[in-house]
Design a protein around this motif. Structure first.
Motif, mmCIF file in Angstrom:
data_model
loop_
_atom_site.group_PDB
_atom_site.id
_atom_site.type_symbol
_atom_site.label_atom_id
_atom_site.label_comp_id
_atom_site.label_asym_id
_atom_site.label_seq_id
_atom_site.Cartn_x
_atom_site.Cartn_y
_atom_site.Cartn_z
ATOM 1 N N UNK A 49 28.875 76.874 54.773
ATOM 2 C CA UNK A 49 29.643 77.038 53.543
ATOM 3 C C UNK A 49 30.967 76.283 53.635
ATOM 4 N N UNK A 50 31.429 75.736 52.518
ATOM 5 C CA UNK A 50 32.742 75.086 52.537
ATOM 6 C C UNK A 50 33.831 76.153 52.638
ATOM 7 N N UNK A 51 34.986 75.780 53.184
ATOM 8 C CA UNK A 51 36.090 76.741 53.224
ATOM 9 C C UNK A 51 36.887 76.720 51.926
ATOM 10 N N UNK A 52 36.704 75.654 51.116
ATOM 11 C CA UNK A 52 37.353 75.565 49.812
ATOM 12 C C UNK A 52 36.620 74.540 48.953
ATOM 13 N N UNK A 53 36.960 74.515 47.682
ATOM 14 C CA UNK A 53 36.453 73.511 46.747
ATOM 15 C C UNK A 53 37.637 72.666 46.306
ATOM 16 N N UNK B 120 26.363 76.713 49.136
ATOM 17 C CA UNK B 120 27.240 77.297 48.124
ATOM 18 C C UNK B 120 26.757 78.696 47.786
ATOM 19 N N UNK B 121 27.694 79.592 47.563
ATOM 20 C CA UNK B 121 27.357 80.960 47.163
ATOM 21 C C UNK B 121 28.274 81.364 46.022
ATOM 22 N N UNK C 131 36.139 85.932 39.837
ATOM 23 C CA UNK C 131 36.615 86.218 41.191
ATOM 24 C C UNK C 131 36.045 85.135 42.099
ATOM 25 N N UNK C 132 36.895 84.218 42.536
ATOM 26 C CA UNK C 132 36.391 83.067 43.301
ATOM 27 C C UNK C 132 35.906 83.447 44.702
ATOM 28 N N UNK C 133 34.861 82.764 45.124
ATOM 29 C CA UNK C 133 34.346 82.901 46.490
ATOM 30 C C UNK C 133 35.087 81.975 47.453
ATOM 31 N N UNK C 134 35.769 80.980 46.906
ATOM 32 C CA UNK C 134 36.437 79.957 47.709
ATOM 33 C C UNK C 134 37.857 79.735 47.197
ATOM 34 N N UNK C 135 38.710 79.234 48.074
ATOM 35 C CA UNK C 135 39.989 78.698 47.606
ATOM 36 C C UNK C 135 39.656 77.456 46.790
ATOM 37 N N UNK C 136 40.409 77.201 45.728
ATOM 38 C CA UNK C 136 40.107 76.086 44.819
ATOM 39 C C UNK C 136 41.370 75.265 44.622
ATOM 40 N N UNK C 137 41.270 73.942 44.875
ATOM 41 C CA UNK C 137 42.412 73.055 44.689
ATOM 42 C C UNK C 137 42.838 72.976 43.238
#
Length: 184
Positions: free
Chosen positions: A35-39, A73-74, A144-150
């Motif tokens: 999984x990515x740590x962020x998008x 991705x989740x 509710x995001x699963x990842x930090x998002x830029x």
């Protein structure tokens, strides 16, 4: 007798070599995606009463540069959505590569996971969460995001024939989509 034993050993060695070469030809299965740590980016588009009652939700995103692919991705969707209608990776030529997701129920949510081999992706689902009162419609949307998002962008497309359309909080911009509808 020695000759027969030597031929059997040679035949066994040859068979073992064929098995090894066959394994190499088939290849080692690709490792499971991490999984990515962020998008880098995520755009959530909500098309109200577009092609059916309720809303179509479209998540379009970009993975961070340099991320090892494939990536898993989740996303958590409302359980009432019934799951995704489409999950895809978008290749370097802009073609959508549809991928069958893994879908599990978890309380009030549907957990959707899928692996992408490209840095861009898309997920779509429908949900009829509109509250109707005569001609009035109201939608409360919580993400509710699963990842930090830029960079997160939320787009709302007005339905056909809408009047007195109000967003709270108000949108920063308005534009006209290709189909002629207003996008906030």
């Amino acid at each position: 007798m020695r000759y027969v034993k030597r031929m059997l050993r040679l035949r066994s060695a040859f068979f073992l070599l064929l098995v090894c070469l066959s394994c190499l030809a088939v290849g080692v299965p690709a490792r499971a995606g991490n999984p990515p740590d962020h998008l880098d980016t995520l755009t959530i588009s909500i098309w109200l009463e577009y092609d059916r009652p309720g809303a179509l939700y479209i998540y379009r995103g970009q993975l961070p540069a340099g991320l090892d692919l494939p990536a898993r991705l989740t996303f958590r969707l409302p359980r009432s959505s019934g799951g995704p209608s489409s999950t895809a990776g978008i290749d370097n030529e802009g073609k959508y590569r549809y991928i069958r997701p893994i879908v599990n129920e978890d309380g009030e949510t549907t957990v959707v996971s899928y692996e992408v081999s490209w840095p861009r992706f898309q997920l779509e689902y429908y949900e009829d969460a509109l509250r109707r009162q005569g001609n009035n419609r109201q939608l409360d949307f919580i993400y509710r995001p699963e990842y930090a998002i830029g960079q997160l962008v939320l787009e709302i497309k007005e339905p056909y024939g809408a009047s007195n359309f109000v967003l709270d909080p108000a949108a920063d911009t308005r534009s006209q989509a290709e189909d002629g509808l207003t996008v906030h």
